[in-house]
Design a protein around this motif. Structure first.
Motif, PDB file in Angstrom:
ATOM      1  N   LEU A   1     -63.424  61.924  92.106  1.00 35.84           N
ATOM      2  CA  LEU A   1     -62.581  62.483  91.053  1.00 35.84           C
ATOM      3  C   LEU A   1     -63.425  63.336  90.123  1.00 35.84           C
ATOM      4  O   LEU A   1     -64.533  62.967  89.749  1.00 35.84           O
ATOM      5  CB  LEU A   1     -61.907  61.367  90.261  1.00 35.84           C
ATOM      6  CG  LEU A   1     -60.899  60.533  91.033  1.00 35.84           C
ATOM      7  CD1 LEU A   1     -60.378  59.408  90.152  1.00 35.84           C
ATOM      8  CD2 LEU A   1     -59.753  61.393  91.524  1.00 35.84           C
ATOM      9  N   ALA A   2     -62.889  64.471  89.720  1.00 33.03           N
ATOM     10  CA  ALA A   2     -63.611  65.415  88.879  1.00 33.03           C
ATOM     11  C   ALA A   2     -63.561  65.048  87.411  1.00 33.03           C
ATOM     12  O   ALA A   2     -64.304  65.595  86.609  1.00 33.03           O
ATOM     13  CB  ALA A   2     -63.064  66.824  89.072  1.00 33.03           C
ATOM     14  N   LEU A   3     -62.678  64.098  87.043  1.00 27.48           N
ATOM     15  CA  LEU A   3     -62.535  63.773  85.625  1.00 27.48           C
ATOM     16  C   LEU A   3     -62.199  62.312  85.413  1.00 27.48           C
ATOM     17  O   LEU A   3     -61.795  61.612  86.331  1.00 27.48           O
ATOM     18  CB  LEU A   3     -61.440  64.652  84.999  1.00 27.48           C
ATOM     19  CG  LEU A   3     -60.040  64.601  85.624  1.00 27.48           C
ATOM     20  CD1 LEU A   3     -59.212  63.485  85.044  1.00 27.48           C
ATOM     21  CD2 LEU A   3     -59.344  65.935  85.406  1.00 27.48           C
ATOM     22  N   SER A   4     -62.382  61.883  84.170  1.00 23.75           N
ATOM     23  CA  SER A   4     -61.917  60.569  83.737  1.00 23.75           C
ATOM     24  C   SER A   4     -61.087  60.796  82.484  1.00 23.75           C
ATOM     25  O   SER A   4     -61.262  61.792  81.781  1.00 23.75           O
ATOM     26  CB  SER A   4     -63.088  59.618  83.463  1.00 23.75           C
ATOM     27  OG  SER A   4     -63.874  60.093  82.396  1.00 23.75           O
TER      28      SER A   4
ATOM     29  N   LYS B   1     -66.440  64.926  85.142  1.00 24.94           N
ATOM     30  CA  LYS B   1     -67.549  64.350  85.913  1.00 24.94           C
ATOM     31  C   LYS B   1     -68.236  65.444  86.727  1.00 24.94           C
ATOM     32  O   LYS B   1     -69.403  65.341  87.061  1.00 24.94           O
ATOM     33  CB  LYS B   1     -67.024  63.265  86.843  1.00 24.94           C
ATOM     34  CG  LYS B   1     -66.482  62.058  86.112  1.00 24.94           C
ATOM     35  CD  LYS B   1     -66.017  61.020  87.092  1.00 24.94           C
ATOM     36  CE  LYS B   1     -65.499  59.799  86.376  1.00 24.94           C
ATOM     37  NZ  LYS B   1     -65.036  58.770  87.319  1.00 24.94           N
ATOM     38  N   SER B   2     -67.456  66.467  87.056  1.00 28.39           N
ATOM     39  CA  SER B   2     -67.955  67.680  87.693  1.00 28.39           C
ATOM     40  C   SER B   2     -67.115  68.817  87.114  1.00 28.39           C
ATOM     41  O   SER B   2     -66.301  68.583  86.221  1.00 28.39           O
ATOM     42  CB  SER B   2     -67.827  67.594  89.223  1.00 28.39           C
ATOM     43  OG  SER B   2     -66.480  67.451  89.607  1.00 28.39           O
ATOM     44  N   TYR B   3     -67.315  70.019  87.593  1.00 26.43           N
ATOM     45  CA  TYR B   3     -66.564  71.151  87.042  1.00 26.43           C
ATOM     46  C   TYR B   3     -65.062  70.917  87.184  1.00 26.43           C
ATOM     47  O   TYR B   3     -64.571  70.600  88.269  1.00 26.43           O
ATOM     48  CB  TYR B   3     -66.978  72.443  87.755  1.00 26.43           C
ATOM     49  CG  TYR B   3     -66.208  73.656  87.290  1.00 26.43           C
ATOM     50  CD1 TYR B   3     -66.316  74.114  85.983  1.00 26.43           C
ATOM     51  CD2 TYR B   3     -65.375  74.340  88.156  1.00 26.43           C
ATOM     52  CE1 TYR B   3     -65.605  75.227  85.546  1.00 26.43           C
ATOM     53  CE2 TYR B   3     -64.667  75.467  87.739  1.00 26.43           C
ATOM     54  CZ  TYR B   3     -64.783  75.896  86.437  1.00 26.43           C
ATOM     55  OH  TYR B   3     -64.090  76.997  86.005  1.00 26.43           O
ATOM     56  N   VAL B   4     -64.329  71.059  86.076  1.00 23.14           N
ATOM     57  CA  VAL B   4     -62.870  70.929  86.066  1.00 23.14           C
ATOM     58  C   VAL B   4     -62.299  72.292  85.697  1.00 23.14           C
ATOM     59  O   VAL B   4     -62.573  72.809  84.622  1.00 23.14           O
ATOM     60  CB  VAL B   4     -62.401  69.850  85.058  1.00 23.14           C
ATOM     61  CG1 VAL B   4     -60.886  69.837  84.957  1.00 23.14           C
ATOM     62  CG2 VAL B   4     -62.932  68.485  85.452  1.00 23.14           C
ATOM     63  N   ARG B   5     -61.514  72.834  86.599  1.00 24.77           N
ATOM     64  CA  ARG B   5     -60.952  74.171  86.386  1.00 24.77           C
ATOM     65  C   ARG B   5     -59.472  74.063  86.020  1.00 24.77           C
ATOM     66  O   ARG B   5     -58.700  73.421  86.710  1.00 24.77           O
ATOM     67  CB  ARG B   5     -61.101  74.992  87.656  1.00 24.77           C
ATOM     68  CG  ARG B   5     -60.560  76.379  87.526  1.00 24.77           C
ATOM     69  CD  ARG B   5     -60.805  77.152  88.789  1.00 24.77           C
ATOM     70  NE  ARG B   5     -60.062  78.385  88.729  1.00 24.77           N
ATOM     71  CZ  ARG B   5     -59.693  79.061  89.779  1.00 24.77           C
ATOM     72  NH1 ARG B   5     -59.986  78.631  90.980  1.00 24.77           N
ATOM     73  NH2 ARG B   5     -59.013  80.176  89.636  1.00 24.77           N
TER      74      ARG B   5
ATOM     75  N   LEU C   1     -67.127  71.885  81.887  1.00 25.58           N
ATOM     76  CA  LEU C   1     -68.342  71.692  82.664  1.00 25.58           C
ATOM     77  C   LEU C   1     -68.650  70.201  82.721  1.00 25.58           C
ATOM     78  O   LEU C   1     -68.157  69.431  81.886  1.00 25.58           O
ATOM     79  CB  LEU C   1     -69.499  72.460  82.029  1.00 25.58           C
ATOM     80  CG  LEU C   1     -69.363  73.980  82.024  1.00 25.58           C
ATOM     81  CD1 LEU C   1     -70.490  74.617  81.222  1.00 25.58           C
ATOM     82  CD2 LEU C   1     -69.333  74.520  83.444  1.00 25.58           C
ATOM     83  N   PRO C   2     -69.457  69.757  83.676  1.00 24.92           N
ATOM     84  CA  PRO C   2     -69.783  68.336  83.768  1.00 24.92           C
ATOM     85  C   PRO C   2     -70.300  67.793  82.435  1.00 24.92           C
ATOM     86  O   PRO C   2     -71.146  68.417  81.786  1.00 24.92           O
ATOM     87  CB  PRO C   2     -70.874  68.288  84.829  1.00 24.92           C
ATOM     88  CG  PRO C   2     -70.627  69.498  85.669  1.00 24.92           C
ATOM     89  CD  PRO C   2     -70.117  70.545  84.720  1.00 24.92           C
TER      90      PRO C   2
END
Length: 89
Positions: A3-6, A23-27, A50-51
Motif C-alpha cells: 500500500l502506498a499510504l496509511s 509510504k511511497s509516492y502517492v499521486r 512524496l514518501p
C-alpha cells in the motif's frame, strides 16, 4: 501489493480529520467520503505526496453514525489515488 499510504481519522467539532501519510509516492490523492456518508464533503483534493509526507483532509459531516465510526473513513475504498489504477493487458 504494498500500500502506498496509511490513514488515520479523528472526529472533530464539525466532522472528521483524515491524516494520510505516504509510504511511497502517492499521486493525485482524493477522498471518497461519500462511501461512508453520502452528505459528507471534503475541502481538499487531488494532492500528491512524496514518501514520508502527510496531509490532513477535513471531511465535513453531521452524520452521527459516521462520527461514531470515524475509522470507516480510513477504509481502502475511501482514500484513493492514481496509484490504485492498474493496467492489465
Amino acid at each position: 501489493m504494498k500500500l502506498a499510504l496509511s490513514a488515520a481519522a479523528v472526529a472533530v467539532e464539525d466532522g472528521v480529520e483524515l491524516t494520510v501519510t505516504a509510504k511511497s509516492y502517492v499521486r493525485d490523492l482524493f477522498c471518497m467520503a461519500d462511501k461512508v456518508d453520502v452528505q459528507a464533503s471534503v475541502a481538499e483534493g487531488m494532492v500528491s505526496l512524496l514518501p514520508g509526507e502527510s496531509v490532513v483532509l477535513h471531511i465535513a459531516t453531521a452524520n452521527t453514525a459516521a462520527l461514531a465510526n470515524q475509522g470507516a473513513f480510513t477504509a481502502a475504498n475511501v482514500p484513493r489515488s492514481a496509484n490504485d489504477l492498474k493496467r492489465e493487458w
